[in-house]
Design an enzyme around this catalytic site. Structure first.
Site: not given
Length: 346
Positions: A63-65
């Site tokens: 995940v990036d966020a």
């Protein structure tokens, strides 16, 4: 049917539109690594795992966020949940975007930013997406006439967001002490120019507000009925849960015999704004929340990974109840477990 394998877990989805099953059929492997649901139409499935040394690194890498609920995840009332500041700082240091998505409509984004700062957590207004903001944006996106007014059952947060969006709000806290006269030949007057009613969390709900909202919805042609959310309860203080906005919404539904448009979680209305701002695919986002019926469902509806924390409304027994059909990807006691597990792993 499709099947995918991720980190050793098998995910299966079946679509059967031509057959009607009288009951859901649940099947799972002996190891509980595979779980799927068959029913008429389409239903997605999730393997629920406790967050652990084994899978926490995979979650971070995938995940990036992180989309974070506030009540029950970051704080309870005005008390921070243990370990939150160091966990948020660690996530930022690893390049993760943090977005705070709250159904609590009592504050505006600006007011929430002040609350974060007062608790020693640096968060900007732009990182906050509240249901009060969602209500104002719903009206703006749907080109609500600026000459029309909006009646509010709720807090200052809704009124402030309406004003920032260019709309005139009525009601809210200023109607908290108003009373009605239940006498013969007494007519309750309301503003005929009200074109929308927004109902959110209101600790000062009274008969005056209910009658005003009811008359607007029933008698003003085309009046829109908006609910910020339908949470039954919430962590308004650190020691216990309190009735949530869903109670106020239910009262107006009962009086008007109408259902509202819900703009907060689990509606994915806010997701459009999130994606435009951050340009991150939802499959690279993780929704962290304490409620199955709003936070986790919001994440699943949008295609995000989901992490349930047991520091708020939902207990482990509720999660594991056979009657519960909303299963997050992961669950853990509180958000600081991410920090602690990564520290152990390093």
């Amino acid at each position: 049917m499709w099947q995918s394998k991720e980190n050793g877990d098998i995910r299966i989805r079946l679509s059967i539109d031509a057959i009607t099953f009288p009951h859901k059929i649940l099947a799972s492997s002996p190891s509980s690594r595979v779980k799927f649901t068959i029913m008429a139409g389409v239903e997605s499935t999730t393997v629920c795992q406790p967050l652990s040394l084994t899978n926490v690194r995979h979650l971070m890498d995938s995940v990036d966020a992180f989309l974070l609920d506030c009540d029950g995840v970051i704080w309870k009332g005005d008390t921070l949940i243990d370990g939150v500041p160091r966990t948020l700082e660690m996530l930022r240091s690893k390049g993760k975007k943090l977005v705070f998505v709250t159904n609590n409509s009592t504050k505006s984004r600006k007011q929430y930013a002040h609350k974060f700062q007062s608790l020693g957590i640096p968060v900007t207004e732009e990182e906050i997406f509240s249901s009060s903001f969602a209500a104002a944006m719903y009206l703006k996106v749907n080109k609500f006439p600026p000459e029309k007014k909006v009646y509010v059952i709720g807090g200052e947060g809704i009124l402030e967001e309406l004003k920032l969006a260019g709309f005139t709000g009525l009601g809210g806290p200023e109607d908290a002490t108003k009373t009605v006269q239940l006498k013969a030949n007494t007519l309750f007057e309301h503003d005929k120019s009200v074109g929308a009613v927004v109902v959110g969390l209101d600790p000062y709900l009274n008969y005056y507000k209910l009658q005003y909202a009811t008359l607007c919805i029933r008698e003003n042609p085309g009046c829109i009925f908006i609910a910020t959310n339908r949470d039954a309860t919430g962590n308004m203080t650190d020691l216990q849960e309190w009735p949530g906005a869903g109670c106020m919404v239910a009262a107006v539904c009962g009086a008007t015999q109408k259902e509202p448009t819900v703009v907060g979680k689990p509606s994915t209305f806010l997701m459009d704004f999130l994606q435009k701002k951050y340009d991150i695919p939802t499959c690279r986002m993780c929704m962290v929340g304490d409620r199955l019926d709003t936070d986790i469902l919001f994440g699943q509806n949008a295609g995000c990974k989901t992490l349930l924390v047991l520091s708020g409304v939902t207990s482990k027994s509720t999660l594991q109840d056979p009657a519960n059909d909303t299963q997050p990807d992961f669950f853990t006691n509180q958000i600081s477990d991410i920090f602690d597990l990564l520290k152990l792993k390093s």
